[in-house]
Design a protein around this motif. Sequence first.
Motif, PDB file in Angstrom:
ATOM      1  N   LYS A 192       0.860  -1.181   0.000  1.00  0.00           N
ATOM      2  CA  LYS A 192       0.000   0.000   0.000  1.00  0.00           C
ATOM      3  C   LYS A 192       0.899   1.234   0.000  1.00  0.00           C
ATOM      4  O   LYS A 192       1.419   1.651   1.040  1.00  0.00           O
ATOM      5  CB  LYS A 192      -0.897  -0.022   1.235  1.00  0.00           C
ATOM      6  N   VAL A 193       1.063   1.834  -1.169  1.00  0.00           N
ATOM      7  CA  VAL A 193       1.978   2.974  -1.327  1.00  0.00           C
ATOM      8  C   VAL A 193       1.441   4.186  -0.599  1.00  0.00           C
ATOM      9  O   VAL A 193       2.177   4.882   0.118  1.00  0.00           O
ATOM     10  CB  VAL A 193       2.189   3.283  -2.816  1.00  0.00           C
ATOM     11  N   THR A 194       0.163   4.485  -0.813  1.00  0.00           N
ATOM     12  CA  THR A 194      -0.534   5.571  -0.108  1.00  0.00           C
ATOM     13  C   THR A 194      -1.906   5.044   0.294  1.00  0.00           C
ATOM     14  O   THR A 194      -2.267   3.905  -0.005  1.00  0.00           O
ATOM     15  CB  THR A 194      -0.692   6.809  -1.016  1.00  0.00           C
ATOM     16  N   ASP A 195      -2.718   5.898   0.914  1.00  0.00           N
ATOM     17  CA  ASP A 195      -4.082   5.484   1.273  1.00  0.00           C
ATOM     18  C   ASP A 195      -4.924   5.224   0.030  1.00  0.00           C
ATOM     19  O   ASP A 195      -5.924   4.503   0.091  1.00  0.00           O
ATOM     20  CB  ASP A 195      -4.745   6.562   2.125  1.00  0.00           C
ATOM     21  N   LYS A 196      -4.543   5.807  -1.126  1.00  0.00           N
ATOM     22  CA  LYS A 196      -5.330   5.661  -2.338  1.00  0.00           C
ATOM     23  C   LYS A 196      -4.726   4.700  -3.351  1.00  0.00           C
ATOM     24  O   LYS A 196      -5.403   4.286  -4.293  1.00  0.00           O
ATOM     25  CB  LYS A 196      -5.498   7.035  -3.024  1.00  0.00           C
ATOM     26  N   PHE A 197      -3.454   4.347  -3.198  1.00  0.00           N
ATOM     27  CA  PHE A 197      -2.768   3.608  -4.256  1.00  0.00           C
ATOM     28  C   PHE A 197      -2.012   2.411  -3.690  1.00  0.00           C
ATOM     29  O   PHE A 197      -1.253   2.536  -2.715  1.00  0.00           O
ATOM     30  CB  PHE A 197      -1.798   4.551  -4.970  1.00  0.00           C
ATOM     31  N   ALA A 198      -2.250   1.238  -4.297  1.00  0.00           N
ATOM     32  CA  ALA A 198      -1.571   0.008  -3.888  1.00  0.00           C
ATOM     33  C   ALA A 198      -1.015  -0.697  -5.120  1.00  0.00           C
ATOM     34  O   ALA A 198      -1.629  -0.682  -6.198  1.00  0.00           O
ATOM     35  CB  ALA A 198      -2.524  -0.916  -3.148  1.00  0.00           C
ATOM     36  N   LEU A 199       0.127  -1.334  -4.965  1.00  0.00           N
ATOM     37  CA  LEU A 199       0.750  -2.116  -6.034  1.00  0.00           C
ATOM     38  C   LEU A 199       0.762  -3.590  -5.658  1.00  0.00           C
ATOM     39  O   LEU A 199       0.849  -3.932  -4.471  1.00  0.00           O
ATOM     40  CB  LEU A 199       2.181  -1.633  -6.283  1.00  0.00           C
ATOM     41  N   ARG A 200       0.708  -4.462  -6.687  1.00  0.00           N
ATOM     42  CA  ARG A 200       0.726  -5.908  -6.450  1.00  0.00           C
ATOM     43  C   ARG A 200       1.653  -6.597  -7.445  1.00  0.00           C
ATOM     44  O   ARG A 200       1.861  -6.113  -8.555  1.00  0.00           O
ATOM     45  CB  ARG A 200      -0.690  -6.507  -6.587  1.00  0.00           C
ATOM     46  N   ALA A 201       2.146  -7.763  -7.029  1.00  0.00           N
ATOM     47  CA  ALA A 201       2.963  -8.600  -7.910  1.00  0.00           C
ATOM     48  C   ALA A 201       2.846 -10.045  -7.441  1.00  0.00           C
ATOM     49  O   ALA A 201       2.515 -10.311  -6.268  1.00  0.00           O
ATOM     50  CB  ALA A 201       4.422  -8.156  -7.905  1.00  0.00           C
TER      51      ALA A 201
END
Length: 422
Positions: free
Chosen positions: A326-335
């Motif tokens: 979870k990079v920010t409260d609005k943005f998350a990355l997955r792999a």
Amino acid sequence: MQVKSLLLAGGALLAATSGALASGFQVGLTGAKNVGMGNTGTGLYLDQASQFFNPGAFAFAPIGAQVGGNIAIPRISFRSGGADLGQQQLANKVVLPFSGFVGFGPKEGKWRLGAGIYTPFGSELHYQSGWAGRYALTDINLRSVFVQGTAAYAITPQLGVGVGVVVLALGDIDLQRDVPVQGQSNTQPLHAQLTGKADHKVGYNLGILFKPSDKLSVGVSYRSALDAHVANGDVTLTNVPASAAGAFSAKNFDVTLPLPDVYSFGIGVRPSEKLLLAFDANLVGWSRYQSLNFTYSGGVLGGAASSSSKRQYQDALAFHLGGQYKVTDKFALRAGTFYDFSCVRDGFVTPETPDADRIGVTAGFTYAITDRFGIDGSFLFEDFMQRSQSQDDLISNGTTDRVAGTYKTTIAVPGVQLYVKF
């Protein structure tokens, strides 16, 4: 020779439906968040797609709705094991799997009710005109839509259980191949097309999720087997030589395709508020698919009204690993990544299911547009190991209704999903 070729044509054509369905023919593209994390989902709860992965995890999922779709872009090449015809490609067509789920219940309550629609099986392949395996398969187009109703209950804050009723709501097949029979006045060989719709069938899935702490969750789930049955499908023949017309009297066919059950185990680990890791393992019960048997309404060449083609699938394992940050409260990355073992034994590979051990990588993201609305993106790439079989292999196994040679397959699948939180 001609008698055998036509009888097994039916077998090969219908086997294509299995090719549309899993390793072997499962289509693991349900839920964009799960796809981005390597198709994990048994030991954690990301969103409404937990109804598919583990109904027990659904007891803890946030309530809301989501709908998404994918564009599956396959590339399959084949090099014949006989005469050197060079490498042959498919006239590749994209396939559009989709899924949607909705979940209801009190935000802080113990129970959840949900519903879903998804396409766990589907395929569209068109081999080039005149390819080496045209007497086994030229085209396959299979579509299936499953719907599910789910109920889940959190017995304690740590333990959730759930069950789903799964219905094969729509199944539609179109399978084609050439037959090595050609009249003197025809420029093309006899062509066979089998079309039909599958009966509605009911199955189920169930699961348990246990959370011994806020940082660890463990889940198990089971999805039942199901038999897809096509009754009174249509047999259409073109380019039939006048001299052979009397030998092709069958107008309809009947067949049952056994679909496997799936046992799953998963773990979710949260080392921090921002990081989530997951592992899944699946055991798919493909061994129930030993042969593909047709019955016809009338005789085919030689007068026989039935056929049987060997499959002899074996149970297969798959392992998945994924992560979310979870990079920010609005943005998350997955792999993520995964490895599937093939259920098809050496010497039993068919054009409709050019299966092989495969490795995959995935990626994804979530962007929360508002507190309630957001978008998920995913991307999956699968690389199948090169798979070869010789004519001696086919003769030894009694599987000469398929073609000797080498297959190589890759699939790229971008996807997008919209969600709303209630």
